[in-house]
Design an enzyme around this catalytic site. Structure first.
Site, PDB file in Angstrom:
ATOM      1  CB  SER B 263      79.362 -45.664 100.319  1.00  0.00           C
ATOM      2  OG  SER B 263      79.319 -46.380 101.505  1.00  0.00           O
ATOM      3  CG  ASP B 589      70.995 -47.105 100.589  1.00  0.00           C
ATOM      4  OD1 ASP B 589      71.126 -47.677 101.683  1.00  0.00           O
ATOM      5  OD2 ASP B 589      71.883 -46.397 100.092  1.00  0.00           O
ATOM      6  CG  HIS B 642      74.939 -48.598 100.035  1.00  0.00           C
ATOM      7  ND1 HIS B 642      74.612 -47.325 100.436  1.00  0.00           N
ATOM      8  CD2 HIS B 642      76.259 -48.752 100.295  1.00  0.00           C
ATOM      9  CE1 HIS B 642      75.692 -46.737 100.922  1.00  0.00           C
ATOM     10  NE2 HIS B 642      76.703 -47.581 100.853  1.00  0.00           N
TER      11      HIS B 642
END
Lengths: 694, 687
Positions: B263, B589, B642
């Protein structure tokens, strides 16, 4: 609630004699109830009208009784528990308030006090934890340890010790030849401050110090916990985990990210030896050393503040290895003291402990070093004449339990029996007290293991103690040796456990160097023995020896052969029935001396007060050394927990005076500014008696 | 239980039958009887008292009883689960679903893979723990306790105290005076976010299976609230990371490091790569070949390299669906009208002090994210099975359906709504009249700034005149570039901080000396990759989940000056055009659109480009989402969400292989399920 319920039952039974059948059905099963509601209603009317005393019938209550009362009770406790918990959480300062109400306002913790004085974080700080206090976690294990990945095996709640003891033992022990993990098992030290801030929930080690440092502005960018696997020999921590390399890199980083201020290192207990090793390692050339070059220490270290460092070893280590009986060298023992003291399980448990601890090379780092020069010989020892009665009030405290034991054997000699501390291990009280000229004994050279028939692979279970390879004759021979000093004790261990001592001798040196320039002293096994190494060339560095005094500390032992003549069991035991006079230093087979309950003051303080004091051959660059003793005072009230003035080996980490000293040095003060030496014990007198070439 | 209840019911029935009034009468009578009959004086009173107490006993005691019952059952279950072997859940699962596949660590260990390259994890926003080092008196006793991560107990216990400690100074972006909240360090920083909610734990365990331990793994935890450069200023985090990577290489036989950013960690590590080679004092002084000497591969997991559209509503109205987990902590609270006002304002005022949230604003403007009339991922088909059907032949009966679905609609209605990241009103999002779109908000406000209004939280909307805002936004649409301008309009102070730390554009000339400033370092479109031809860059991310891409807004109905004046128009629905609950969805995602996660590897850095002058090889690995087969699987071994992707076996296997020494080609090069390459073709990015 409870009371009311009781009353109800009581009244019900009291009024139960004239039970009417109608009334009975009144409270019985529901089916009846629902069908007979009307009737009951009528009956109720009738009853109340006629003023017949209503009775709670007994039968339904009994039906309820067991199961329901049980549930009710648990529920009640549960609710009370929660209420208390909620209350406790909503009133966070309550315990403190109670304490203050009882003892008057508490003193500010040193961190707060010094922050008010304007002290601020200056030098970065590195903690080096000692043996036992650091957490260990599982990285790879056998199927029995499924689900414990990265869970603590050592430290924390020790839940697994109880749940799967054998599995736990299997994972805690090391390979008895390499001193490393057995194949297929990886147990690694926990890293970060959490490694040793608390040993078990609520049992602080470094936490108090960390919190006080934080008040001056310290945080993780300026503090580091140099956690290492304390079971391994120091050099093996580098071989297996690269711990020394990591420490070197971290110290360099700390210096670099803190405006090039040097590091204050705070080793505790065995950490002091570990850091001695590190200092030699870091300047030694690779591959054995870290290749930092001479001057690395001078450039990076401001001060080493050893807390309770057993520089010259601890006598307890002998007892621990000899018969797995040290009082607290292995907290393992303290984990389940009750179990261990019962004869039924005792022997097997002790054997397991002996087996496990003997695979840990680090336990052997704590054998007394310096031999008879430091620890005394048959006739004299530096601490001779120490008066245990000076510490009478404390002695009493310790021997509360012992005093209940039978004291019938108390010798009533005219004069006080001379305590021969130099006789580390004596077989029989007579041997311990006799004049040396009168003693008839065999020396170890009279027998060696080769001459004695060794039992071929005898199966004593899976426990490996090396004792079971011996015949009982060997044990008898040892007993006839009668007295062992620090030096001959090592020979004795070499005789009893040759393989273990082979490992020990390849990792540690226990002697006093004649010539420190002898190239053999470049070997790493000497690096953690302050009597066989020089301090690094760092004239600006300061070395502190900080330790507690005023507590009775084990110094030498009286042994007896075990009663069952089988070497499958540990053949020697401390003769706990040997008692000296109430004034004397002998208690339950152990002679005590001044110290912090684990490390005798001599071991913790000698190097700073003599061995390294001024320019000596152990300290060629004249590094300044300071001795700071902290006199033990037990906690005043129960609410104080482990006390703010404790001098004991681990509890001293919460000693306000000690913390204040550390904070001042971390904030930039020198040893002179702290007030130089502060000595309560007879250390200087004792040091003088030690004949050592400086 | 039942019996007890029935009994109680019976008793109450009994009472309603009239026994209570009767007993009352009885009581009175009994008193009379007391006077007259001395023999029976005690028992009637006793009886009446008893009856009273027995009704009370019903209530409290059955409560006690009930609790006790539950406790007993819970304890019994606990005991059972302790006694039963650990493999029981696994056993049950196997009975239901057939034998489980070996987890990747076990499988690859059997295949002979061993730890080789040391590994560094770079956690993302939100997932890293934060702990208290110094606080106000309301936070007494919380020293070194987690404020963020873990159980979040303090959020409930002392919410305002908690909020005070999580807030940063809104000018410096650093701690307020007297408060020190610091990142948790070590693997524990982000192995689990909350108890049982893994982040890195599965990856760590898998790596451990092939021989990794803390000697060869490192969690580069940082305070994810701060701007990247400030983590160095305050905590020396970048210096520590540099030193640690050097040490890892040195203590692992000189093997280079494999870095795994997740991320926002991907942006953080981009920043690090520039920082470490830049000269002191702004940089780390590692010299021009530091990266090539130390880094073997950067494996970005779901890295929002070009930002996420979600960041915009997050900053505009604190409404992103999950960018701030803060919101998901108490979804019920947030959704109830009573608390929505205050909580949302608090969330907004806290998250606006966090510089890092602004790092995720979409970068590259209209070039990347599309203009009013055209965006690269236009024509995306939202039907659920699209990916499966593209591949599997079993779907062929549907192919006809699908092919018609995939063709751009020819009814003249524009479907290009993705480029309009924010539209005020559903109509505006669909309008094709280009003339309306030419007015852009400039940063300056017309009306004078309102003096300190007493709304408490710092959200800057207080200072803005409602009518001016209405005039500026109503009926308007905003592209990626215009949306940044909109933010500058509604929150000038915040964006001042943002513009000092982040850049959202595309560089014309990368050799311009201004790009040496640290604010450009985390924008891949305004920096070059370091000179490291051997370093591999991976873009690993999930696809197959609908991901917010653009939003429909409306003015809030509330006229209270202290409320947030704009909000997502959740009533806007148009399932056919991927519009649901006020947001248009695209491939991704669930948090990061595929475009953002994959474009740099597919186009910007592919081959020798101006963003990648040394031609570091790039690899795209997409992971198709499959929800967990049953509830026992937890968050699934094939999830592409995610965060859940960190438990995806295929992803972990790729990571393990690379860590054990494989190259991108060894693991199969690119693997693309989405239409990424098609979209990349349509992006006119100068390379």
């Amino acid at each position: 609630m409870m009371l009311r319920r009781r009353k109800q039952q009581g009244s019900a039974s009291a009024a139960s004699e004239p039970v009417k059948p109608e009334a009975d059905s009144h409270h019985s099963s529901t089916n009846e109830r629902t069908t007979k509601t009307d009737i009951n209603g009528l009956q109720e009317d009738k009853k109340t009208a006629s003023l017949v005393p209503a009775q709670k019938p007994q039968r339904p209550l009994k039906k309820w009784g067991c199961m329901h009362t049980c549930c009710w009770l648990i529920g009640c406790l549960w609710i009370m528990w929660w209420t208390v918990l909620v209350l406790y959480n909503t009133l966070p300062s309550l315990p403190q308030y109670v304490t203050e109400a009882i003892t008057g306002p508490l003193p500010d913790p040193p961190g707060m006090k010094l922050a008010k004085e304007g002290l601020q974080a200056h030098h970065p700080v590195v903690f080096v934890p000692g043996i036992v206090t650091g957490g260990l976690e599982l990285w790879q294990g056998r199927p029995c340890a499924d689900g414990l990945f990265r869970k603590r095996l050592w430290g924390g709640t020790f839940g697994e010790v109880y749940r799967r003891p054998l599995c736990w033992l299997e994972h805690m022990r090391l390979d008895n030849e390499t001193g490393l993990d057995p194949p297929g098992i990886k147990v690694r030290p926990v890293s970060g401050l959490v490694a040793a801030d608390y040993f078990a929930p609520g049992y602080f080690v470094w936490a108090v110090l960390i919190e006080n440092l934080a008040r001056l502005g310290y945080e993780e960018k300026s503090m580091h916990m140099a956690a290492y696997d304390w079971r391994l020999s120091f050099q093996n921590t580098e071989v297996r985990d690269k711990t020394l390399s990591r420490l070197k890199s971290t110290i360099e980083l700390l210096v670099q990210t803190n405006d090039n201020r040097k590091v204050v290192v705070i080793p505790h207990s065995m950490g002091a030896l570990y850091f001695l090793h590190f200092m030699k390692w870091v300047e030694a050339p690779p591959p054995m050393g870290g290749g930092g070059g001479s001057g690395w220490v001078a450039r990076h270290i401001k001060a080493i503040m050893n807390i309770g460092g057993p520089f010259l070893g601890v006598p307890k280590a002998f007892a621990g290895i000899f018969s797995a009986e040290g009082k607290d060298i292995a907290i393992a023992r303290a984990v389940a003291p009750g179990v261990m003291d019962t004869e039924l399980f005792g022997l097997q448990t002790l054997q397991h402990i002996m087996h496990v601890t003997r695979t840990w090379d680090a336990t052997m780092s704590m054998f007394p070093k310096g031999g008879e020069v430091i620890w005394g010989d048959l006739d004299t020892s530096p601490e001779d004449g120490f008066d245990c009665s000076l510490k009478k009030e404390r002695a009493e405290e310790i021997s509360v339990c012992e005093s209940q034991e039978l004291n019938e054997k108390q010798l009533d000699l005219s004069g006080k029996p001379q305590t021969h501390y130099g006789r580390m291990v004596s077989f029989g009280k007579e041997a311990a007290e006799m004049e040396s000229s009168k003693i008839v004994r065999k020396t170890l050279k009279d027998f060696n293991r080769g001459n004695l028939p060794v039992r071929a692979n005898v199966s004593c279970g899976e426990v490996w103690t090396e004792y079971h390879e011996m015949r009982w004759e060997g044990v008898e021979a040892v007993v006839e040796g009668k007295i062992y000093t620090a030096e001959t004790m090592l020979d004795l261990l070499r005789f009893l456990a040759p393989r273990m001592m082979e490992r020990a001798d390849s990792n540690w040196g226990y002697g006093v160097a004649d010539d420190l320039d002898n190239p053999k002293y470049q070997h790493y096994k000497y690096w953690s023995n302050p009597l066989e190494t020089k301090l690094p060339d760092a004239p600006e560095m300061e070395v502190y020896c900080m330790y507690g005094v005023g507590m009775l500390t084990e110094r030498s032992y009286i042994y007896k052969p075990s009663s069952n003549n089988d070497t499958c069991y540990i053949p020697f035991r401390i003769n706990a029935s040997a008692e000296g006079s109430s004034e004397g230093c002998l208690k339950s087979g152990v002679y005590f001396v001044d110290g912090d309950e684990t490390v005798p003051a001599l071991s913790a303080g000698f190097m700073c007060s003599k061995g390294w004091r001024g320019k000596t051959r152990f300290n060629p660059s004249n590094v300044a050394s300071y001795t700071r003793e902290y006199d033990h005072a037990p906690p005043l009230t129960l609410l104080e927990g482990r006390g703010t003035q404790s001098g004991s080996h681990v509890d001293i980490m919460g000693n306000f005076a000690l913390i204040e000293d550390i904070l001042r040095v971390a904030a930039g003060a020198t040893g002179e500014e702290l007030g130089g030496d502060r000595i309560y014990s007879d250390l200087l007198k004792w040091s003088e008696r030690i004949q050592i070439e400086l | 239980m039942l019996r007890r209840r029935a009994q109680a019911a019976g008793a109450s029935q009994n009472i309603t039958d009239g026994s209570v009034p009767d007993s009352g009468d009885g009581k009175e009578k009994s008193y009379e009887a007391n006077v007259t009959e001395s023999k029976q004086d005690s028992s009637p009173t006793k009886r009446s008292r008893k009856l009273g107490s027995s009704t009370r006993w019903k209530c409290i005691d059955s409560f006690c009883w009930f609790n006790g019952w539950i406790c007993t059952v819970a304890l019994a279950l606990l005991l059972l689960s302790k006694i039963l072997p650990n493999s029981l859940p696994g056993y049950v699962t196997e009975v239901i679903t057939g034998p489980l596949p070996d987890p990747p660590g076990v499988k690859l260990a059997k295949a002979g893979l061993r730890a080789f390259h040391p590994v560094v994890f770079v956690p993302g926003i939100v997932t890293g723990g934060l702990e208290l080092w110094e606080g106000r008196s309301c936070a007494d006793g919380l020293f070194r306790k987690r404020l963020w991560g873990g159980t979040f107990g303090e959020v409930y216990r002392r919410p305002s105290c908690w909020a005070e400690h999580m807030t940063l100074d809104n000018e410096t972006g650093l701690d307020p005076e007297g408060i020190r909240v610091r990142a948790v360090t070590g693997l524990v920083a982000a192995d689990y976010f909350a108890p049982g909610y893994f982040v890195w734990a599965v990856v760590i365990e898998s790596l451990a299976k092939i021989g990794y331990d803390e000697k060869s793994m490192y969690m580069a935890a940082y305070d994810w609230r701060l701007s990247f450069q400030n983590t160095e200023v305050r905590d020396k985090t970048l210096s520590r990371l540099k030193s640690t990577i050097e040490m890892l290489k040195q203590t692992n036989q000189g093997r280079k490091v494999v870095v795994l950013p997740h991320s926002m960690g991907a942006l953080y590590f981009l920043h690090f790569l520039k920082w470490v080679e830049a000269p002191l004092p702004m940089g780390g002084g590692g010299g021009p070949d530091w990266v090539s000497k130390h880094i073997k591969a950067t494996m970005n997991i779901a890295g929002p390299l070009l930002g996420v559209p979600k960041a915009l509503p997050g900053l505009l109205s604190a409404e992103a669906k999950d960018i701030a987990v803060a919101r998901s902590i108490a979804p019920e609270l947030l959704d109830s009208a009573l608390f929505v006002l205050h909580t949302q304002r608090t969330v907004m005022s806290i998250s606006r002090t966090w510089d890092a949230t602004m790092s995720m604003i979409p970068r590259g403007g209209e070039t990347i994210w599309g203009a009013f009339d055209k965006s690269p991922d236009d024509g995306f088909n939202c039907s659920v099975n699209r990916l499966e059907c593209d591949e599997k032949k079993s779907c062929q009966p549907d192919m006809t359906d699908l092919s018609t679905g995939q063709e751009p609609p020819l009814d003249g209605k524009s479907t290009s709504h993705y480029g309009r990241l924010i539209s005020f009103g559903k109509e505006a999002s669909k309008m094709s009249d280009l003339a309306l779109f030419n007015k852009r908000i400039k940063g300056d406000r017309v009306s004078p700034i309102k003096a300190n209004s007493s709304c408490g939280d710092w959200i800057e909307y207080d200072e803005l005149d409602r009518d001016e805002l209405r005039a500026a936004v109503e009926g308007k649409v905003f592209t990626a570039e215009a949306a940044v301008d909109l933010l500058r309009f509604v929150a000038p102070q915040m964006m001042q901080k943002a513009d000092a730390n982040w850049a959202y554009g595309i560089a014309d000339d990368l050799d311009n000396p201004k790009y040496q400033h640290h604010k450009y370092w985390s924008n891949p479109l305004e920096t070059k990759l370091p000179n490291a031809p051997d370093m591999e860059v991976y873009c690993l991310y999930g696809v197959g989940i609908l991901t917010e891409r653009s939003y429909i807004y409306k003015m809030s109905a509330l006229n209270d000056t202290c409320s947030i004046p704009v909000q997502i128009d959740t009533s806007a629905e148009d399932k056919e055009n991927c519009l649901d609950g006020g947001a248009y969805f695209a491939e991704g995602d669930e948090t990061v659109p595929t475009l953002s996660a994959g474009l740099m590897c597919a186009q910007g850095w592919r081959g020798k480009t101006r963003f990648n002058p040394s031609q570091s090889p790039t690899f795209i690995r997409e992971y198709k989402h499959a929800p967990p087969a049953n509830i026992l699987e937890g968050r699934g071994t094939m999830s592409a969400g995610h965060v859940d992707i960190m438990g995806n076996y295929a992803l972990i296997e790729d990571i393990l292989r690379v860590a054990a020494g494989a190259s991108g080609h060894d693991i199969g090069g690119d693997r693309i399920y989405s239409d990424l390459l098609k979209w990349a073709e349509q992006i006119p990015l100068k390379l």
